[in-house]
Write an enzyme that holds these catalytic residues in place. Structure first.
Site, PDB file in Angstrom:
ATOM      1  N   ILE A 484       1.135  -1.013  -0.065  1.00  0.00           N
ATOM      2  CA  ILE A 484      -0.595  -0.099   0.390  1.00  0.00           C
ATOM      3  C   ILE A 484       0.523   1.600  -0.204  1.00  0.00           C
ATOM      4  O   ILE A 484       0.017   1.842   0.209  1.00  0.00           O
ATOM      5  CB  ILE A 484      -0.922  -0.246   1.075  1.00  0.00           C
ATOM      6  CG1 ILE A 484      -0.418  -0.210   2.228  1.00  0.00           C
ATOM      7  CG2 ILE A 484      -2.052  -0.834   0.693  1.00  0.00           C
ATOM      8  CD1 ILE A 484      -0.755  -0.115   4.156  1.00  0.00           C
ATOM      9  N   GLY A 485       1.990   1.347   0.094  1.00  0.00           N
ATOM     10  CA  GLY A 485       3.092   2.222  -0.323  1.00  0.00           C
ATOM     11  C   GLY A 485       4.388   2.002   1.150  1.00  0.00           C
ATOM     12  O   GLY A 485       4.959   3.186   0.301  1.00  0.00           O
ATOM     13  N   THR A 486       3.624   0.742   1.290  1.00  0.00           N
ATOM     14  CA  THR A 486       5.169   0.811   2.283  1.00  0.00           C
ATOM     15  C   THR A 486       5.939   0.128   1.854  1.00  0.00           C
ATOM     16  O   THR A 486       7.151   0.553   2.460  1.00  0.00           O
ATOM     17  CB  THR A 486       4.496  -0.046   3.586  1.00  0.00           C
ATOM     18  OG1 THR A 486       3.739  -1.131   3.071  1.00  0.00           O
ATOM     19  CG2 THR A 486       3.466   0.217   3.959  1.00  0.00           C
ATOM     20  N   ILE A 648      16.305  -3.430  11.089  1.00  0.00           N
ATOM     21  CA  ILE A 648      15.834  -2.384  10.162  1.00  0.00           C
ATOM     22  C   ILE A 648      16.088  -3.329   8.952  1.00  0.00           C
ATOM     23  O   ILE A 648      17.640  -3.965   8.489  1.00  0.00           O
ATOM     24  CB  ILE A 648      15.985  -1.176   9.758  1.00  0.00           C
ATOM     25  CG1 ILE A 648      15.726  -0.686  11.593  1.00  0.00           C
ATOM     26  CG2 ILE A 648      15.955  -0.529   8.894  1.00  0.00           C
ATOM     27  CD1 ILE A 648      13.899  -0.904  11.818  1.00  0.00           C
ATOM     28  N   GLY A 722       7.562  -4.099  12.307  1.00  0.00           N
ATOM     29  CA  GLY A 722       7.214  -2.697  11.595  1.00  0.00           C
ATOM     30  C   GLY A 722       7.002  -1.836  12.278  1.00  0.00           C
ATOM     31  O   GLY A 722       7.326  -1.964  13.589  1.00  0.00           O
ATOM     32  N   VAL A 723       7.304  -0.625  11.017  1.00  0.00           N
ATOM     33  CA  VAL A 723       7.290   0.094  11.504  1.00  0.00           C
ATOM     34  C   VAL A 723       5.984   1.145  10.881  1.00  0.00           C
ATOM     35  O   VAL A 723       6.464   2.576  10.638  1.00  0.00           O
ATOM     36  CB  VAL A 723       8.864   1.431  10.705  1.00  0.00           C
ATOM     37  CG1 VAL A 723      10.052   0.466  11.516  1.00  0.00           C
ATOM     38  CG2 VAL A 723       8.842   1.017   9.489  1.00  0.00           C
ATOM     39  N   GLU A 725       2.714   1.902  11.451  1.00  0.00           N
ATOM     40  CA  GLU A 725       2.322   3.146  12.430  1.00  0.00           C
ATOM     41  C   GLU A 725       3.376   3.608  12.892  1.00  0.00           C
ATOM     42  O   GLU A 725       2.161   4.878  13.568  1.00  0.00           O
ATOM     43  CB  GLU A 725       1.464   1.927  13.706  1.00  0.00           C
ATOM     44  CG  GLU A 725      -0.021   1.802  12.540  1.00  0.00           C
ATOM     45  CD  GLU A 725      -0.983   0.694  11.936  1.00  0.00           C
ATOM     46  OE1 GLU A 725      -1.518   0.495  11.470  1.00  0.00           O
ATOM     47  OE2 GLU A 725       0.685   0.050  12.022  1.00  0.00           O
TER      48      GLU A 725
END
Length: 769
Positions: A484-486, A648, A722-723, A725
């Site tokens: 979704i663009g992530t 990361i 995950g990053v 949010e």
């Protein structure tokens, strides 16, 4: 699915990208496709005989339709049909058929199902024509008449109607408590009590919600959809319309932003499928920007926080309650108050959460649902108590640092928040901050420095991944994930390339097709740990298979090598650090007489192990604001966001996600709110002219720091979290706290608009409870 799906035009990295390692700042593999227009979105797929649908939106908040006059619309040249609840194709009637994979408890909204009106803006008809222009013109000619009923859309006027969500119905666990928080608060020497109000916010991604349905000769539906899960939407369509799943394929290879708006199927999907089945032809339905305000939203929320501490700054009581609106159909719930029981050391904690049913569409998740509001309230209250104690706000948080979850007495799977405090404060220059408000000025502007802590869940779910190594040296990895663009394309390609030691351009990651191996809905910052873990697992199995084939080659010079002594590099397998022993993988496949080798992996987290820990990402947000008190203008001139999110994988896309979250945090703090005219139960500012979002002029210096962290509880394969949010969480609180430091005025609710800067005492409407 083992071969590339040509229609997806799956992106790969440009030639010459070379080998990659985790943590490298790799550019997006799909970047070229997006900037050149090669990437096609849901409304950009053509088909012969395509018909265009335009939605007619209802104008009352509650009641029923008494008549629909469609004659004038049908008389427009090019119009072929007007669908209403009276002539739609047959759809199922029971609630379970409409329960998508992320539905809350209750009865889901069913477009064009009956004459009932549940909210203003509800779709009441779909006009279909040979051209978009004809359909749009005709939609204005549809005459709908109603019988209105009394409605309610004002949260602050209906707080006394709040009820506790029913756990089994709502599908959530009520927040718990520990100790005696009321007694501790009453007896504490230092305490504060604050109320917070947050207006409705709406998703406004660049790509509006759209569906293109291609109708095959055999009745097969190929649906190009704006969604965060192709398989969720296939599930929904097949159940609602009673179609075998083999007759439905949903594709979403490119999504122009979603942020939670695509978690659930939106009504344009149902209407487009209705039309395609009715006309037996391809159909496209695209919502207007105004109609983007006619489905779910971040809910309007009221909160109260009470904190107490000893004179030396140790928290003795935390009380946090929240009331938010939901629809009359579903109990949509968020984890607004839970963070207050997980972050700081305290023996007495009391949490409460209630809902108020309104005549609106059900709210839906929006980036960091619950935390965006809940952490704002907690962190502004922490700042307020720090000042009551005359302790630096950062030092106050250090004093109350929790090494274990205070509410459940669980250890954290990994928590490098203290490292975030250290690195963020050093980069920002926090040590030079004077404690007193109104102590810094630059010309006409007061300068303030504020900070806040951020926290978000670390989720990992189930997924299946396929990995195929081809004889020409290509690696194709597949899962029905979403980007979704992530940066999903990029991160998954990096994981696969690093695992098999391949140049990035030799790896293709396939996503966005419901026929691919199962993947969960893309949400909750879970794709890297879940799908990424699956990619790692599939590639690891593939490596073991290739090693066995290599060792079994006639005359293999690696026949006696131990697997742990081998490495994959540049499309070859060799003894570690001994390139002279390398065997090309192409030769391995040729010797085995196969043109490809495939392995599949089922990603299944160890829930029994994970439940013993609190699993979360953390952040420390530092920000500088400049306030012109005469004009009420606030500028956020500098932000440092230090994040602890495990290992990361892709430094560039991860930093980009955090930067995007910070921008949205600025928007939440200073701009975004949907206003309701409660006489009509209708959102008034449903456009970009009046629904303000942060733009280039509002965004200045944003710096992102990643702490050194490796979380093998959350992600046994990767150590990652995950990053998506965490970037927004805590930003609005840091801005609010900085405004207090600049002006001495405590503004608690969001958004903090110029009128509130000028008239600070009217920030939050006071409600006695």
């Amino acid at each position: 699915m083992t071969d590339l799906i040509p229609e997806l035009r799956t992106p790969t990295a440009p030639e010459g990208t070379g080998r990659v390692r985790s943590g490298m700042p790799v550019s997006r593999v799909d970047g070229r496709a997006k900037v050149t227009g090669e990437a096609r979105y849901a409304a950009e797929h053509e088909a012969p005989g395509l018909r265009y649908g335009v939605v007619v939106s209802g104008t009352i908040a509650r009641g029923r339709i008494t008549a629909i006059e469609t004659g004038a619309a049908l008389a427009v040249p090019g119009v072929v049909e007007v669908l209403t609840h009276l002539n739609r194709p047959k759809i199922r009637s029971w609630d379970l058929a409409y329960k998508d994979m992320t539905a809350p408890g209750g009865s889901p909204f069913r477009p064009l199902f009956s004459d009932r009106i549940f909210y203003s803006g509800q779709p009441v008809a779909l006009v279909l024509a040979d051209s978009f222009e004809a359909a749009r013109h005709a939609a204005r000619l549809v005459d709908v008449r109603y019988e209105q009923e009394a409605h309610e859309t004002n949260l602050l006027a209906s707080l006394d109607q709040a009820y506790k969500p029913r756990p089994l119905k709502a599908g959530f666990t009520p927040p718990s408590s520990t100790g005696d928080a009321d007694k501790a608060w009453n007896e504490a020497p230092v305490k504060i009590e604050s109320q917070f109000y947050h207006g409705v916010e709406h998703h406004n991604p660049m790509e509006m919600h759209a569906t293109t349905v291609l109708y095959g000769e055999d009745g097969h539906l190929t649906i190009y959809e704006k969604t965060q899960s192709s398989q969720n939407n296939r599930w929904y369509v097949s159940r609602v319309f009673g179609l075998p799943k083999e007759k439905v394929t949903v594709r979403n290879p490119y999504v122009g932003g979603a942020f939670g708006s695509g978690l659930r199927p939106q009504y344009q999907l149902t209407l487009a499928v209705m039309a395609a089945l009715r006309l037996a032809c391809p159909v496209r339905v695209v919502l207007t920007r105004q109609q983007m305000f006619s489905f779910g939203h971040r809910p309007e929320t009221w909160q109260k926080v009470k904190l107490a501490a000893t004179a030396d700054g140790k928290l003795s009581a935390i009380l946090h309650e929240a009331i938010q609106e939901t629809s009359r159909l579903e109990d949509y719930v968020e984890v607004v108050v839970n963070w207050s029981g997980q972050l700081y050391a305290c023996k007495n904690i009391k949490l409460g959460y209630k809902l108020v049913a309104h005549d609106r569409h059900s709210p839906i998740d929006m980036r960091a649902p619950g935390a965006a509001h809940g952490m704002h309230a907690l962190e502004v209250a922490m700042d307020e108590l720090a000042y009551r104690l005359r302790i630096d706000p950062l030092e106050f948080r250090r004093i109350n640092y929790a090494d274990r979850n205070p509410l459940e007495d669980k250890p954290y799977s990994a928590k490098e928040l203290s490292q975030c405090y250290d690195k963020g404060a050093a980069r920002f220059g926090w040590k030079d901050r004077p404690l007193e408000p109104r102590s810094m000025r630059d010309g006409e502007e007061l300068v303030g420095w504020g900070m806040a802590t951020g926290m978000w869940d670390s989720l990992v779910m189930l997924a299946r991944v396929s990995a195929v190594f081809h004889a020409d040296g290509r690696l194709v990895v597949s899962s029905a994930a979403s980007d979704i663009g992530t940066g999903t394309y990029t991160v998954m390609s990096m994981i696969a390339a690093e695992s098999l030691g391949l140049p990035l351009e030799r790896v293709t990651f396939q996503l966005g097709d419901s026929t691919l191996p199962f993947a969960p809905v893309e949400g909750g910052s879970s794709h890297v740990t879940t799908v990424g873990g699956g990619v790692h697992g599939a590639c690891d199995k593939l490596k073991k298979r290739l090693v066995r084939l290599t060792k079994s080659m006639p005359g293999s010079k690696l026949a006696k090598a131990r697997p742990q002594d081998l490495e994959f590099a540049d499309g070859k397998v060799q003894l570690r650090n001994r390139p002279e022993t390398a065997v090309p993988l192409r030769d391995v496949l040729a010797a085995a007489g196969v043109d490809r080798v495939e392995e599949k992996f089922f990603m299944k987290p160890s829930l029994l192990k994970q439940r013993k820990y609190t699993r979360a990402v953390h952040s420390a947000v530092f920000c500088e604001v400049r306030v012109n008190e005469k004009l009420g203008i606030v500028r956020v001139t500098r932000v440092v966001n230090a994040v602890a999110a495990g290992r990361i994988i892709s430094a560039k896309t991860a930093a980009s996600q955090v930067i995007g979250g910070v921008v949205w945090g600025i928007s939440q703090a200073l701009h975004e709110e949907s206003f309701t005219d409660h006489r009509f139960g209708r959102f008034m500012n449903h456009n970009f002219a009046e629904y303000h979002v942060a733009v280039n002029a509002d965004v200045h210096d944003i710096q992102v720091i990643f702490a050194n962290e490796d979380d093998r509880i959350v992600s046994e394969q990767l150590g990652a979290k995950g990053v998506g949010e965490i970037g927004i969480v805590g930003v609005s609180a840091a801005i609010s706290n900085a405004i207090f430091h600049a002006t001495g005025r405590r503004l608690r609710g969001t958004p903090i608009t110029p009128d509130k800067i000028l008239l600070g005492e009217h920030d939050v409407p006071v409600q006695e409870r």
